[in-house]
Motif scaffolding. Sequence first.
Motif, PDB file in Angstrom:
ATOM      1  N   ILE A 199     -17.081  24.834   0.910  1.00 42.15           N
ATOM      2  CA  ILE A 199     -16.545  23.960  -0.133  1.00 42.15           C
ATOM      3  C   ILE A 199     -17.631  23.808  -1.202  1.00 42.15           C
ATOM      4  CG2 ILE A 199     -14.887  22.742   1.333  1.00 42.15           C
ATOM      5  CD1 ILE A 199     -16.768  20.394   1.499  1.00 42.15           C
ATOM      6  N   LEU A 200     -17.236  23.340  -2.387  1.00 40.90           N
ATOM      7  CA  LEU A 200     -18.158  23.276  -3.525  1.00 40.90           C
ATOM      8  C   LEU A 200     -18.662  21.868  -3.763  1.00 40.90           C
ATOM      9  CD1 LEU A 200     -16.162  25.471  -6.029  1.00 40.90           C
ATOM     10  CD2 LEU A 200     -18.440  26.013  -5.140  1.00 40.90           C
ATOM     11  N   GLU A 201     -19.919  21.784  -4.167  1.00 39.48           N
ATOM     12  CA  GLU A 201     -20.520  20.476  -4.440  1.00 39.48           C
ATOM     13  C   GLU A 201     -21.697  20.651  -5.388  1.00 39.48           C
ATOM     14  OE1 GLU A 201     -22.163  19.599  -0.405  1.00 39.48           O
ATOM     15  OE2 GLU A 201     -24.046  20.101  -1.391  1.00 39.48           O
ATOM     16  N   THR A 202     -22.034  19.575  -6.118  1.00 44.46           N
ATOM     17  CA  THR A 202     -23.239  19.656  -6.963  1.00 44.46           C
ATOM     18  C   THR A 202     -24.408  18.836  -6.419  1.00 44.46           C
ATOM     19  OG1 THR A 202     -22.534  17.793  -8.321  1.00 44.46           O
ATOM     20  CG2 THR A 202     -21.951  20.018  -9.098  1.00 44.46           C
ATOM     21  N   ASP A 203     -24.129  17.732  -5.688  1.00 42.13           N
ATOM     22  CA  ASP A 203     -25.176  16.774  -5.305  1.00 42.13           C
ATOM     23  C   ASP A 203     -25.793  16.103  -6.543  1.00 42.13           C
ATOM     24  OD1 ASP A 203     -26.540  15.277  -3.431  1.00 42.13           O
ATOM     25  OD2 ASP A 203     -28.142  16.735  -3.138  1.00 42.13           O
ATOM     26  N   SER A 204     -25.047  16.049  -7.636  1.00 42.19           N
ATOM     27  CA  SER A 204     -25.537  15.380  -8.851  1.00 42.19           C
ATOM     28  C   SER A 204     -26.020  13.975  -8.499  1.00 42.19           C
ATOM     29  CB  SER A 204     -24.389  15.235  -9.860  1.00 42.19           C
ATOM     30  OG  SER A 204     -23.881  16.497 -10.185  1.00 42.19           O
TER      31      SER A 204
END
Length: 254
Positions: A199-204
């Motif tokens: 799955i996709l994530e940025t952890d911004s």
Amino acid sequence: MIDTHAHIDFAEFDADRSDVVLRMHSVGIDNLIIPGVSPKHWQKQLAVAEQYQFYYALGIHPWFCPEDVDASIFALTSQVSALLECPRFVAIGECGLDKLYASTWPRQLAVFEAQLKLAQSVNLPIIIHSVKAHPEILACLKKHPLPRGGVIHAFSGSTEIALEYLKRGFKLGIGGLIMNPNAKKLLKTVCDLPLDSFILETDSPAMAPINVIEKRNQPANLVLFIDKIATLQKKTSVLVSEHLMSNSVQLFDL
Ligand SMILES: [Zn+2]
């Protein structure tokens, strides 16, 4: 698309949060999940989630490991029961183990195990932060198997470790590190495994990709990772984004 891990409630976004959200919408990212990090952060996190109708998780991050484990787990359990019927409350976490914070290790283990039990009892998936701790995390998951699995956030490990998580119903959270050509183990893992694994994530605001100028990461950067995964997997970006979106929808029951 959805960014499955963005701390958009953090102070780094206080000055321009609405602009960051507009920018994210303009590149086709409809929503995000704000992970919880500690009792003192939940109020603002929930207010931001409410304002923008974002999804959220509730949990205690190992960087914010409490002095009083029992009191913080009691607070978490109460908060979770109060919000259990909210359709935007989708997971327990962010929780886990971080060996770089060695001084709190015994308490980290206690807090993590309590959150695994909580995820099990309320039947939610879990968002796991694992830094130099895969053997210990896997041992905990063997002890407390979760029917709905979860995600190993910011995964950077080998295909072998990835398979251990996948067989326990977990997905691997792929983010900014994939843009770094030196992250050889991760790049190989993303080439080796089927799209169902990610799955996709940025952890911004953390983990800004090395090829963008702004050192603060933000949800709009997610589109860069889709193109990179498409190149690695020799597939189209449309196929990758649709497949990974459907993985997120299934995992978090969005
Ligand atoms: Zn995080």
